[in-house]
Enzyme design. Sequence first.
Site, PDB file in Angstrom:
ATOM      1  N   LYS A  74      47.158  31.380  47.681  1.00 26.67           N
ATOM      2  CA  LYS A  74      46.381  32.739  47.457  1.00 26.67           C
ATOM      3  C   LYS A  74      44.850  32.225  47.623  1.00 26.67           C
ATOM      4  O   LYS A  74      44.536  31.443  47.062  1.00 26.67           O
ATOM      5  CB  LYS A  74      46.631  33.191  45.992  1.00 26.67           C
ATOM      6  N   SER A 149      48.296  41.487  42.114  1.00 24.79           N
ATOM      7  CA  SER A 149      47.219  41.101  43.180  1.00 24.79           C
ATOM      8  C   SER A 149      47.546  40.072  44.116  1.00 24.79           C
ATOM      9  O   SER A 149      47.234  40.079  45.136  1.00 24.79           O
ATOM     10  CB  SER A 149      46.028  40.665  42.469  1.00 24.79           C
ATOM     11  N   SER A 173      50.253  39.566  38.379  1.00 27.24           N
ATOM     12  CA  SER A 173      50.097  39.476  39.806  1.00 27.24           C
ATOM     13  C   SER A 173      51.063  38.553  40.378  1.00 27.24           C
ATOM     14  O   SER A 173      51.042  38.487  41.526  1.00 27.24           O
ATOM     15  CB  SER A 173      48.630  39.206  39.864  1.00 27.24           C
TER      16      SER A 173
HETATM   17  N1  GLN Z   1      47.097  44.508  37.924  1.00 26.94           N
HETATM   18  C1  GLN Z   1      46.773  43.763  36.674  1.00 26.94           C
HETATM   19  C2  GLN Z   1      45.172  44.024  37.105  1.00 26.94           C
HETATM   20  O1  GLN Z   1      44.811  44.903  37.893  1.00 26.94           O
HETATM   21  C3  GLN Z   1      46.920  42.401  36.804  1.00 26.94           C
HETATM   22  C4  GLN Z   1      46.604  41.548  37.885  1.00 26.94           C
HETATM   23  C5  GLN Z   1      46.532  40.178  37.545  1.00 26.94           C
HETATM   24  O2  GLN Z   1      47.579  39.824  37.005  1.00 26.94           O
HETATM   25  N2  GLN Z   1      45.757  39.340  38.344  1.00 26.94           N
HETATM   26  O3  GLN Z   1      44.346  43.719  36.171  1.00 26.94           O
END
Ligand code: GLN
Length: 481
Positions: A74, A149, A173
């Site tokens: 990532k 994400s 994420s």
């Molecule tokens: N969707 C969640 C957020 O927007 C979690 C994102 C993540 O785990 N990096 O914060």
Amino acid sequence: MKVKELSEKLARKEIASVEITESYFKKIEKLNPKLNCYLTLCKESALKTAKESDERRSKGKTLGPLDGIPIALKDIFITEGVKTTCASKILENYNPPYEGTTAAAFKKAGAVLLGKLNMDEFAMGSSNEFSAFGPVKNPWNLDCIPGGSSGGSAAAVAADLCVAATGTDTGGSIRQPAALCNIVGLKPTYGRVTRYGLIAFASSLDQAGPMTKDVTDAALMMNVMAGFDPMDSTSLNVPVPDYTASLTKPINGLKLGIPKEYFIDGIDSEVKQAIEIAAKKYETLGAKVETISLPHTKYAVPAYYIIAPAEASANLARYDGVRFGLRTPKPEDLLDLYEKSRTFGFGPEVTLRIVLGTYVLSTGYYDAYYLKAQKVRTLIKKDFLEALQKVDAILTPTAPTPAFKIGEKTDDPLKMYLSDIFTIPVNLAGLPALSLPCGFSKAGLPIGMQLIGKHLGEEKLFQIGFAYEQATEWHKRRPAL
Ligand code: GLN
């Protein structure tokens, strides 16, 4: 191809790492324009690493199961000399001068880095639509989001544009995109995997983990990723087991708890049904399934959206146009330099979180918001610790719905935030959780289930996940592209 499968083929000399690496680049060239999972490709260095691996092997030496295996990271993982953007314009041209611990660990294991994967900007999002470099498409349906994400990682693994990938998980994420793309994803215990070399989002919640095609591969990846790192002050200094060792242990008599608070309004009926069927499957495998209660669940999302933005606002203060990344060309003065660089460099979601986070930390509001959210966090953790005294693991859906359409939730942050309703509590509690495939909707979209374990209980999660995987076929389905 899977890590284990390819590693055995390499060992039998049925295939060379250079050959397989080339074939992955061919596939990427063909499919990446459709899916947009890769932001950067490392063709030259990958082929060089693959060649070194083949030469090593021809001399009878190998660095272990990951030696010669094409993987991808990532784009939040710092890689020395390889552009690391966090999918943000503010880091568009950032070439890290140092290597993060995880990237170094994969290098040391002989893995071949194919490239860096798309994501939501600074890992803020659940759909990958907040990348500054365009959305990622779900390989099961190109009109749908892959989750986020770590959407680029999930799509790349599902479409087999890499053997395995890494992700990060602050509120879901790794697990949510894994569920939406029919792959396996583990969020390890907070502190189990280093954060040194991860671009920080919310430091008390961030955790890196593997995203793979099955549980065995996740265990193999964890063998590389887990362990104490003196460069991360929250890293746990405890021994790392061989995560593949307990996979095949029987799950007879183990207890699984299903939290009654997780079957809320708004949960998709097909998701609910898939979890009920998975629970039955576990019973036929000899596990006991019972209903448990996690009473403070409904406060998790609101608490998270105070704590995570608060930490993000502090972490992102460093992008000031002076020390990192983008700088506005003709500032009038220092304040103007800060303002213009940040306004231009950050996308709308990141800006929203910074404003929110700055507000909840400001004098006068700190006690009412931030401090209160921290207290709620303690209650949520207590719920889990009590429940996990009675059961070995907790079984839940990973996400309330299968993948939704691109554009469906971009104008409604609350709807978007609810995508992580089942994953966020786990980060607040610092626990490990595994997402794995457990069904498909009538529309042909994957459904995932989540297994939540005790602190440092990753081995048990792998064991419970592996037993299910052996008894089902869901994880074997691949998208037709
Ligand atoms: N969707 C969640 C957020 O927007 C979690 C994102 C993540 O785990 N990096 O914060």
